[in-house]
Design a protein around this motif. Structure first.
Motif: not given
Length: 379
Positions: A353-379
């Motif tokens: 499985a080739a997965n996107e890394v959840v980082n600033s690239d991910w944020s800019a791609r999925h939230f192009p109009f508001d890419p800044n801030g914190n990312i939270y995820r749960t495992v």
């Protein structure tokens, strides 16, 4: 990006800078559970130095024309501390072709040169078959005369041709350019020691290609990702999982090649390491998870990193599809084939499985109009 505008709003100049690749120096990593990989050293990246342009006459969008300031905090209000009207030749756009050569094919290496005194530059290709670290480099002149594989004379594109090699051979190479004043540059550049003084140093983290006679027949048209390392570093990386140091994030140097419906892409100076939270020890021997790190100044498909997971790939892909269909935001995941130094890595159900890394690239791609801030995820 930094843009410089005058009082009327006219764009005077702009630059997009980075902290890796041509904007930094390859450095031996710290001792990470008895393993040392490679990292990037850039004193202007949070270490107190300013990033300064060297020669304003040459293009300012090239990382090799910038350097960290000599004094801490730079020289505001004064000329740059690294200012010079004569820099070592800039070595750009180094490539080998064919990207995946067969044992019947010779390989052409090309590089574009930029210098104040072109064409009075001496360019040499150094190469060796990967066997041991003591295997000496052979030197081959690179020319810009329109002969011997060079497309056109005087176009600043230098080339040299290497002979065909047996299947599976890994070839290590770098380019050296010297100007009339004896100023020298190599690409990739020489590596420096770790912060505690441990090496090796010099031309030890170079560009690589591998001869490959295999025919690729992907299931369901899956993309193919090829990871190429020297035999020594590939063996070290392969030996980390399921050992006492399996949580080491030591990152090896290598070449990454992707083949998919959009074409073939090539990246040198890539970092490969093992990854995973509770899955560092693979269910099938020889199929660890990989993290692929691309130079920030030479991204792959707009990203600086990629995660390749060997376990439960089908569940990861299904979850990604469900999230996208539902309009939720998650990490894109696709099924891919992986070969490491021409050896197929075949986990459960046959795909990674080739997965996107959840980082600033991910944020800019999925939230192009508001890419800044914190990312939270749960495992």
């Amino acid at each position: 990006d930094i843009n410089l505008d005058d009082a009327t709003g006219r764009r005077v100049t702009s630059v997009r800078y980075a902290d890796e690749g041509d904007w930094a120096v390859r450095q031996r990593g710290f001792n990470d559970l008895t393993h040392r990989g490679w990292t990037w050293y850039a004193p202007h990246d949070g270490l107190g130095k300013s990033l300064e342009l060297i020669n304003p006459v040459l293009p300012n969008g090239l990382g090799q024309n910038w350097a960290s300031s000599v004094p801490t905090n730079g020289t505001p209000g004064r000329a740059n501390s690294v200012l010079s009207n004569n820099v070592p030749p800039l070595i750009l756009e180094v490539r080998h072709f064919p990207v995946i050569p067969k044992s019947t094919e010779s390989v052409q290496i090309t590089a574009r040169l930029v210098d104040e005194a072109l064409p009075s530059v001496n360019v040499t290709l150094y190469h060796r078959v990967d066997a041991t670290t003591t295997n000496a480099f052979a030197a081959v002149p690179m020319t810009d005369d329109g002969l011997g594989g060079d497309a056109a004379a005087g176009d600043a594109l230098y080339s040299a041709t290497l002979p065909a090699r047996p299947n599976n051979t890994v070839v290590e190479f770098y380019v050296q350019a010297t100007d009339l004043q004896g100023r020298v540059r190599t690409w990739p550049g020489p590596a420096i020691a770790a912060t505690d003084g441990v090496g090796p140093t010099g031309q030890v983290a170079n560009a690589l290609y591998q001869v490959d006679d295999l025919t690729y027949n992907p299931p369901n048209n899956q993309p193919l990702y090829k990871l190429i390392m020297t035999a020594t570093e590939e063996a070290e990386l392969r030996g980390i999982p399921c050992s006492s140091s399996q949580n080491s994030d030591a990152q090896m140097n290598g070449t990454f090649i992707s083949i998919d419906t959009s074409g073939t892409e090539l990246r040198y100076r890539v970092g490969f390491r093992n990854r995973g939270h509770g899955s560092r020890c693979p269910a099938i021997a020889g199929t660890p998870n990989y993290h692929v790190g691309f130079c920030s100044d030479d991204q792959w498909k707009g990203v600086t990193a990629l995660n390749l997971n060997s376990q439960t790939a089908h569940i990861q892909h299904l979850g990604s599809v469900l999230a996208r269909k539902a309009g939720a935001v998650g990490a894109d995941s696709i099924a891919v084939q992986i070969r490491v130094n021409n050896v197929a890595r075949t986990p459960t159900f046959g795909s990674y499985a080739a997965n996107e890394v959840v980082n600033s690239d991910w944020s800019a791609r999925h939230f192009p109009f508001d890419p800044n801030g914190n990312i939270y995820r749960t495992v």
